[in-house]
Design an enzyme around this catalytic site. Structure first.
Site, PDB file in Angstrom:
ATOM      1  N   CYS A 262       0.826  -1.217   0.000  1.00  0.00           N
ATOM      2  CA  CYS A 262       0.000   0.000   0.000  1.00  0.00           C
ATOM      3  C   CYS A 262       0.857   1.263   0.000  1.00  0.00           C
ATOM      4  CB  CYS A 262      -0.918   0.033   1.222  1.00  0.00           C
ATOM      5  SG  CYS A 262      -1.815  -1.486   1.522  1.00  0.00           S
TER       6      CYS A 262
ATOM      7  N   HIS B 128      -5.942   2.210   5.517  1.00  0.00           N
ATOM      8  CA  HIS B 128      -6.543   1.354   4.483  1.00  0.00           C
ATOM      9  C   HIS B 128      -7.270   0.228   5.198  1.00  0.00           C
ATOM     10  CE1 HIS B 128      -7.203  -1.208   1.132  1.00  0.00           C
ATOM     11  NE2 HIS B 128      -6.185  -2.034   1.347  1.00  0.00           N
TER      12      HIS B 128
ATOM     13  N   HIS C 252     -10.180  -3.155   4.930  1.00  0.00           N
ATOM     14  CA  HIS C 252     -10.925  -4.109   4.117  1.00  0.00           C
ATOM     15  C   HIS C 252     -12.308  -4.304   4.741  1.00  0.00           C
ATOM     16  CE1 HIS C 252      -7.271  -6.239   2.017  1.00  0.00           C
ATOM     17  NE2 HIS C 252      -7.277  -4.935   1.839  1.00  0.00           N
TER      18      HIS C 252
ATOM     19  N   GLU D 206     -26.316  12.238  10.699  1.00  0.00           N
ATOM     20  CA  GLU D 206     -25.527  12.989  11.679  1.00  0.00           C
ATOM     21  C   GLU D 206     -24.021  12.765  11.515  1.00  0.00           C
ATOM     22  OE1 GLU D 206     -26.569  15.263  13.551  1.00  0.00           O
ATOM     23  OE2 GLU D 206     -24.987  15.565  15.036  1.00  0.00           O
TER      24      GLU D 206
ATOM     25  N   HIS E 173     -12.853  -4.401  -2.584  1.00  0.00           N
ATOM     26  CA  HIS E 173     -11.575  -4.430  -1.872  1.00  0.00           C
ATOM     27  C   HIS E 173     -11.667  -3.693  -0.527  1.00  0.00           C
ATOM     28  CE1 HIS E 173      -6.919  -3.744  -2.294  1.00  0.00           C
ATOM     29  NE2 HIS E 173      -7.292  -3.783  -1.031  1.00  0.00           N
TER      30      HIS E 173
HETATM   31  C1  LIG Z   1      -5.203 -10.445   2.192  1.00  0.00           C
HETATM   32  S1  LIG Z   1      -3.882  -9.828   1.268  1.00  0.00           S
HETATM   33  C2  LIG Z   1      -4.304  -8.140   1.043  1.00  0.00           C
HETATM   34  C3  LIG Z   1      -3.222  -7.343   0.382  1.00  0.00           C
HETATM   35  O1  LIG Z   1      -3.003  -7.781  -0.918  1.00  0.00           O
HETATM   36  C4  LIG Z   1      -3.568  -5.879   0.317  1.00  0.00           C
HETATM   37  O2  LIG Z   1      -4.871  -5.692  -0.194  1.00  0.00           O
HETATM   38  C5  LIG Z   1      -3.463  -5.140   1.613  1.00  0.00           C
HETATM   39  O3  LIG Z   1      -4.310  -4.364   1.949  1.00  0.00           O
HETATM   40  C6  LIG Z   1      -2.308  -5.292   2.502  1.00  0.00           C
HETATM   41  O4  LIG Z   1      -1.100  -5.270   1.816  1.00  0.00           O
HETATM   42  P1  LIG Z   1       0.261  -5.420   2.628  1.00  0.00           P
HETATM   43  O5  LIG Z   1       1.332  -5.416   1.591  1.00  0.00           O
HETATM   44  O6  LIG Z   1       0.205  -6.690   3.433  1.00  0.00           O
HETATM   45  O7  LIG Z   1       0.324  -4.211   3.557  1.00  0.00           O
HETATM   46 ZN   LIG Z   2      -5.897  -3.902   0.563  1.00  0.00          ZN
END
Ligand SMILES: CSC[C@@H](O)[C@@H](O)C(=O)COP(=O)(O)O
Ligand SMILES: [Zn+2]
Length: 241
Positions: free
Chosen positions: A92, A110, A112, A139, A196
Site C-alpha cells: 500500500c 486502508h 478491508h 448525523e 476491496h
Molecule cells: C489479504 S492480502 C491483502 C493485500 O493484498 C492488500 O490488499 C493489503 O491491503 C495489505 O497489503 P500489505 O502489503 O500486506 O500491507
Molecule cells: Zn488492501
C-alpha cells in the site's frame, strides 16, 4: 552487540511515548483488527511525522506487529532510513504516499471493511469518474471535513460523496486511479476500491481515525437502508427509489 548504525535505526522506532508513530501504528492496527478492518494481513496504516513516514511490513498479521517491524522513509528523498531485515514494505506504500504528497495528510488508513466493500457493490453507477457513493442527512456526515483548505466540517444537510475506483490484481497498481480520483474529487478524504475496501486519510492520526470511523458507520447504515428500501439521498427519494 548492536552496531552504531543498527542502534540508530532502532532509535527511529523505539520510544516509551505511546504517541510515537511506530507505537501508534501497532496500537491502531490492533484496534482496527477488532473492527474487522485489517484481518488476514489485509489493510494497514501509515503515519507521516515531520520528515519521516512510518510504514508497516507487507503480508504480516497487522494486529501482531511490534514497533521494530516498522519501515521508516524520508518524506523528501523517498529513501528508506530503516528497513527491517527479511521484511518488505507494505504494498500500500505508493497509495499512502499519494495521501501524504497530494493531500498533505499526516495519516492514511486502508481497511478491508465489509461495509465499505458492500457499498462498492451497491452503488449502481457504471465504473469511471462518476462512480461514487453519496449520502445526506445523516448525523455522522458532520465528522467529515469540508475539504482541504476549507474551514470546518460538512453539515447535516451537505451531501457526502466518496469516489469509487476499480480494483486491480496488485495493490500498487491502484495508485494511478487513486490519484485521479483525488483530482476529480478535490474535497474528498477517502477513495473506495471496488470489491476491496477503502483508503481514508486525515491531517493527523486523530482526524484520520475519526473520519474512518464515521465513514464506516455511514457505510453500515447505508447497507441496512438499502435492505429496507430506504434512499440515501433526497434526490433518490424524489425519484421514488
Ligand atoms: C489479504 S492480502 C491483502 C493485500 O493484498 C492488500 O490488499 C493489503 O491491503 C495489505 O497489503 P500489505 O502489503 O500486506 O500491507
Ligand atoms: Zn488492501
Amino acid at each position: 552487540m548492536a552496531s552504531d548504525s543498527s542502534s540508530a535505526s532502532e532509535q527511529l522506532v523505539l520510544s516509551a511515548d505511546p504517541k510515537h508513530p511506530a507505537n501508534l501504528i501497532c496500537e491502531l492496527c490492533r484496534g482496527f483488527y477488532r473492527l474487522g478492518w485489517v484481518t488476514g494481513t489485509g489493510g494497514g496504516t501509515s503515519i507521516r511525522h515531520h520528515d519521516h513516514i512510518y510504514i508497516a511490513p507487507s503480508g504480516v498479521q497487522k494486529e501482531m506487529m511490534v514497533p521494530t517491524d516498522m519501515f521508516v522513509m524520508d518524506f523528501h528523498s523517498k529513501e528508506y532510513l530503516r528497513k527491517p531485515q527479511a521484511l518488505k514494505p507494505s504494498a500500500c506504500t505508493p497509495l499512502f504516499l499519494a495521501a501524504f504528497t497530494k493531500r498533505g495528510a499526516g495519516c492514511c488508513i486502508h481497511t478491508h471493511s465489509q461495509w465499505a466493500v458492500l457499498i462498492t457493490l451497491l452503488v449502481e453507477r457504471e465504473s469511471g469518474p462518476d462512480a461514487c457513493f453519496e449520502i445526506e442527512q445523516m448525523e455522522m456526515i458532520k465528522g467529515i471535513p469540508k475539504g482541504p483548505g476549507k474551514q470546518g466540517a460538512l453539515s447535516y444537510f451537505d451531501r457526502l460523496r466518496i469516489p469509487i475506483i476499480e480494483n486491480t490484481a496488485q495493490e500498487e497498481d491502484l495508485t494511478e486511479a487513486l490519484e485521479q480520483a483525488m483530482d476529480n474529487y478535490p474535497d474528498t478524504y477517502a477513495v473506495l476500491v471496488r470489491r476491496h475496501g477503502i483508503y481514508t486519510w486525515g491531517d493527523n492520526v486523530h482526524k484520520a481515525k475519526t473520519q474512518c470511523e464515521c465513514l464506516d458507520y455511514l457505510f453500515q447504515v447505508a447497507v441496512e437502508m438499502k435492505k429496507l428500501g430506504l434512499p440515501w439521498t433526497n434526490a433518490s427519494l424524489a425519484d421514488g427509489l
